[in-house]
Design an enzyme around this catalytic site. Structure first.
Site, PDB file in Angstrom:
ATOM      1  N   GLN A  43      74.700  64.862  29.796  1.00  0.00           N
ATOM      2  CA  GLN A  43      73.989  64.750  28.826  1.00  0.00           C
ATOM      3  C   GLN A  43      73.735  63.585  28.066  1.00  0.00           C
ATOM      4  OE1 GLN A  43      76.476  68.414  27.450  1.00  0.00           O
ATOM      5  NE2 GLN A  43      74.685  68.690  26.231  1.00  0.00           N
TER       6      GLN A  43
ATOM      7  N   GLY B 205      81.531  71.444  23.973  1.00  0.00           N
ATOM      8  CA  GLY B 205      81.473  71.079  25.172  1.00  0.00           C
ATOM      9  C   GLY B 205      80.543  69.766  25.708  1.00  0.00           C
TER      10      GLY B 205
ATOM     11  N   HIS C 212      78.731  76.633  31.730  1.00  0.00           N
ATOM     12  CA  HIS C 212      77.557  76.003  31.042  1.00  0.00           C
ATOM     13  C   HIS C 212      77.602  74.436  31.290  1.00  0.00           C
ATOM     14  CE1 HIS C 212      74.925  75.553  27.576  1.00  0.00           C
ATOM     15  NE2 HIS C 212      75.576  74.073  27.720  1.00  0.00           N
ATOM     16  N   GLU C 213      78.725  73.614  31.408  1.00  0.00           N
ATOM     17  CA  GLU C 213      79.030  72.592  31.471  1.00  0.00           C
ATOM     18  C   GLU C 213      78.607  72.141  32.912  1.00  0.00           C
ATOM     19  OE1 GLU C 213      78.558  70.695  28.792  1.00  0.00           O
ATOM     20  OE2 GLU C 213      79.263  72.499  27.441  1.00  0.00           O
TER      21      GLU C 213
ATOM     22  N   CYS D 222      73.531  74.694  23.133  1.00  0.00           N
ATOM     23  CA  CYS D 222      73.567  73.439  24.055  1.00  0.00           C
ATOM     24  C   CYS D 222      73.103  72.217  22.824  1.00  0.00           C
ATOM     25  CB  CYS D 222      72.763  73.358  25.056  1.00  0.00           C
ATOM     26  SG  CYS D 222      72.825  72.057  26.031  1.00  0.00           S
ATOM     27  N   LEU D 223      74.021  71.232  22.762  1.00  0.00           N
ATOM     28  CA  LEU D 223      73.679  69.813  22.237  1.00  0.00           C
ATOM     29  C   LEU D 223      72.406  69.331  22.581  1.00  0.00           C
ATOM     30  CD1 LEU D 223      77.365  68.246  21.794  1.00  0.00           C
ATOM     31  CD2 LEU D 223      75.839  69.590  20.114  1.00  0.00           C
TER      32      LEU D 223
ATOM     33  N   HIS E 294      75.134  71.661  33.878  1.00  0.00           N
ATOM     34  CA  HIS E 294      74.473  70.428  33.378  1.00  0.00           C
ATOM     35  C   HIS E 294      74.532  69.365  34.701  1.00  0.00           C
ATOM     36  CE1 HIS E 294      73.165  71.066  29.239  1.00  0.00           C
ATOM     37  NE2 HIS E 294      74.480  71.268  28.958  1.00  0.00           N
TER      38      HIS E 294
HETATM   39 NI    NI Z   1      74.983  72.180  27.156  1.00  0.00          NI
END
Ligand code: NI
Length: 170
Positions: free
Chosen positions: A54, A49, A136-137, A94-95, A140
């Site tokens: 991000q 995701g 989660h996204e 998470c990236l 962000h």
């Molecule tokens: Ni994330």
């Protein structure tokens, strides 16, 4: 297509609250290219995701693909959770917080109202990992990170660990 740089915690830009996307903008070549770039960036990372926040684009949209074959791309534009039920605990990563994993409690099942990449509104019922990923996204897009669910002490340990990782790879 192009790989986009991914912001990493504690970059303050990750705290930006994203603005709604103008639905009329969705089908423009520029926006479609941005979606392609986000998928390419997510697949390359690799991740399941990626929220626009991000990659320093502060508009309310995100991409998700949970498949092993990377052939189930999902686009969520101006997503809204209209129903939520139950609880689940999942060990999230998470990236933007590379190499860190921690248990987070979220709703087990949700109904999401969103706009797709064709510009049309749709609703989706999700549970399990897909529900985790959507929540989660969406965090962000609200300027929130999964490490915010940890204690301040643990979050400080994460910050130090990431700073150390960056020094070692510099
Ligand atoms: Ni994330």
């Amino acid at each position: 297509m192009a790989l986009l740089p991914i912001l990493e915690f504690p970059d303050p830009r990750l705290r930006t609250v994203a603005a709604p996307v103008d639905p009329a903008q969705v089908t423009t070549p520029e926006f479609q290219r941005l979606l392609d770039d986000m998928f390419e960036t997510m697949y390359d990372a690799p991740g399941i995701g990626l929220a626009a926040s991000q990659v320093d684009v502060h508009q309310r949209f995100m991409v998700i693909d949970l498949s092993d074959e990377k052939n189930e791309p999902r686009v969520f534009i101006n997503p809204e959770i209209v129903e939520r039920d139950g609880e689940q605990v999942y060990q999230e990563g998470c990236l933007s917080v590379p190499g860190i994993f921690a248990d987070v409690t979220r709703a087990n099942s949700i109904r999401v109202r969103s706009i797709g990449r064709d510009g049309a509104p749709y609703e989706l019922d999700a549970e399990g990992l897909l529900a985790v990923c959507i929540q989660h996204e969406m965090d962000h897009l609200a300027g929130k990170l999964f490490v915010d669910y940890l204690s301040p002490l643990k979050r400080e340990m994460v910050r130090k660990k990431l700073a150390k990782q960056r020094r070692q790879s510099a």
